[in-house]
Design a protein around this motif. Structure first.
Motif, short mmCIF file in Angstrom:
data_model
loop_
_atom_site.label_atom_id
_atom_site.label_comp_id
_atom_site.label_asym_id
_atom_site.label_seq_id
_atom_site.Cartn_x
_atom_site.Cartn_y
_atom_site.Cartn_z
N THR A 28 0.48 6.48 -3.51
CA THR A 28 -0.65 6.74 -4.57
C THR A 28 -1.93 5.94 -4.02
OG1 THR A 28 0.92 6.73 -6.34
CG2 THR A 28 -1.32 6.29 -6.88
N TYR A 29 -1.80 4.51 -3.77
CA TYR A 29 -3.02 4.01 -3.29
C TYR A 29 -3.66 4.44 -1.88
CZ TYR A 29 -1.75 0.40 -6.68
OH TYR A 29 -1.34 -0.10 -8.03
N ARG A 30 -2.41 4.84 -1.08
CA ARG A 30 -2.83 5.46 0.28
C ARG A 30 -3.76 6.78 0.23
NH1 ARG A 30 1.67 5.41 2.32
NH2 ARG A 30 1.82 7.79 2.36
N ARG A 87 -5.43 7.61 -2.65
CA ARG A 87 -6.71 7.22 -3.10
C ARG A 87 -7.74 6.68 -1.91
NH1 ARG A 87 -4.86 3.70 -8.45
NH2 ARG A 87 -3.93 5.50 -9.41
N LEU A 88 -7.12 6.10 -0.98
CA LEU A 88 -8.04 5.70 -0.13
C LEU A 88 -8.52 6.75 1.00
CD1 LEU A 88 -6.37 2.19 0.98
CD2 LEU A 88 -8.46 2.49 -0.34
N TRP A 112 -5.57 -6.40 1.50
CA TRP A 112 -5.35 -5.44 2.47
C TRP A 112 -6.32 -5.31 3.58
CZ3 TRP A 112 -5.00 -1.05 -1.87
CH2 TRP A 112 -3.83 -1.21 -2.71
N ALA A 146 -9.30 2.43 -4.34
CA ALA A 146 -7.93 2.38 -4.96
C ALA A 146 -7.62 2.08 -6.58
CB ALA A 146 -7.18 1.52 -3.91
N ASN A 147 -8.64 1.70 -7.04
CA ASN A 147 -8.51 1.43 -8.45
C ASN A 147 -7.54 0.05 -8.58
OD1 ASN A 147 -8.92 1.12 -11.16
ND2 ASN A 147 -7.58 3.02 -11.44
N VAL A 148 -7.83 -0.97 -7.50
CA VAL A 148 -6.94 -2.18 -7.64
C VAL A 148 -7.97 -3.39 -7.90
CG1 VAL A 148 -5.26 -1.21 -6.42
CG2 VAL A 148 -6.88 -2.42 -5.29
N ARG A 166 -6.72 -7.98 -4.49
CA ARG A 166 -5.62 -7.24 -3.76
C ARG A 166 -6.19 -6.29 -2.58
NH1 ARG A 166 -0.92 -3.70 -6.70
NH2 ARG A 166 0.40 -3.21 -5.00
N ALA A 167 -7.57 -5.86 -2.84
CA ALA A 167 -8.14 -4.81 -1.77
C ALA A 167 -8.45 -5.95 -0.58
CB ALA A 167 -9.29 -4.49 -2.43
N LEU A 204 0.85 -0.98 -0.07
CA LEU A 204 0.01 -0.06 0.15
C LEU A 204 0.86 1.01 0.12
CD1 LEU A 204 -2.79 1.16 0.01
CD2 LEU A 204 -2.90 0.78 2.44
#
Length: 292
Positions: free
Chosen positions: A242-244, A246-247, A280, A270-272, A276-277, A239
């Motif tokens: 970028t992903y953090r 978005r979240l 997390w 997160a656009n994943v 993968r989500a 994570l």
């Protein structure tokens, strides 16, 4: 004589001999010197030069494009120039590829040295923490010695008051150093874990480390504590920033929020991929349970 092959190739000879497997070509009329052989499956005609010239179109043989030795030499010269140009281009491309390979290798070496320097910096800070731990141990021993002396000094009020003040001051120093040691150990463990997961250290992290090393020990502990409070989501494997971001834009800015969120919502924010989500969310739940 002219020997015409099925692919249009025309061969000259002065004599020939037909055999079951094809035609043997000679360079003399006595048929003593063999100069070639044409298999039967590739042979079309064997005719005299007069018949050949009179019936070229009927035999399907086109007019020669090169009619003189001079034209042949010119064409060979042109071919040689084209080949030389192609070789030059090939050499230039090979040299360019070699230069790119050298640049890439230098970049890899530079990033490796950069990472090694960062690891050494963290190890240096860890060594400092170990030294402070030893100092704390000595202070603890000193505190016990002071308490013993205080028990022996009960004979006079003045000695007892002096010992009490010294004990209080030492206790405060020990407690302050203990908190500072806990904060520094926690921050260094977080950095070592980040290095192990990403395989390289960012320039921003290096700048932060240098600035942090220049600050006083009390300020450094406060910064580490503030950093731990604002970056809980960095504990999740994979994570990144970028992903953090978005979240956080979706309202998921802590381990608690992530652990209680639906994987579908996390994947969309997160656009994943869904899997993968789910990983997390599961890891955040495990962190919550271990911190409970």
């Amino acid at each position: 004589m002219k020997v015409i092959c099925e692919n249009g190739l025309t061969l000259d000879c002065k004599g020939y001999k037909a055999v079951d497997s094809g035609v043997i070509l000679m360079d003399d009329e006595d048929r003593k010197n063999v100069v070639g052989f044409v298999p039967s499956e590739h042979l079309e005609y064997v005719v005299s030069e007069d018949v050949f010239e009179e019936n070229r179109e009927l035999l399907g043989v086109p007019e020669p494009e090169i009619e003189s030795p001079e034209e042949l030499d010119d064409q060979l010269d042109r071919f040689e120039r084209e080949v030389a140009e192609l070789e030059k281009n090939l050499d230039e491309q090979t040299e360019a590829m070699s230069e790119e390979e050298v640049e890439l290798r230098e970049e890899v070496e530079e990033r490796r040295d950069h990472l090694q320097a960062h690891v050494e910096s963290v190890q240096s800070q860890l060594s400092q923490v170990i030294d402070r731990a030893e100092h704390l141990r000595r202070l603890s021993e000193s505190e016990e010695a002071v308490e013993t002396e205080a028990g022996d000094a009960d004979a006079t009020a003045e000695a007892g008051a002096s010992s009490a003040v010294e004990i209080d001051e030492t206790s405060e120093d020990v407690e302050e150093l203990r908190h500072e040691l806990d904060d520094r150990l926690s921050a260094i463990e977080d950095r070592l874990e980040t290095i192990a997961e990403t395989g390289e250290a960012s320039d921003e992290s290096d700048d932060g480390d240098k600035a942090e090393a220049e600050e006083t020990e009390g300020e450094e502990g406060a910064e580490m504590e503030a950093e731990g409070d604002g970056q809980h989501l960095e504990r999740i494997d994979g994570l990144g920033d970028t992903y953090r971001s978005r979240l956080e834009n979706a309202g998921i800015d802590s381990l608690e929020d992530l652990a209680s969120a639906e994987p579908d919502d996390v994947a969309e924010a997160a656009n994943v991929p869904q899997t993968r989500a789910e990983g997390w969310v599961e890891e955040a739940s495990e962190e919550q349970r271990s911190n409970a």
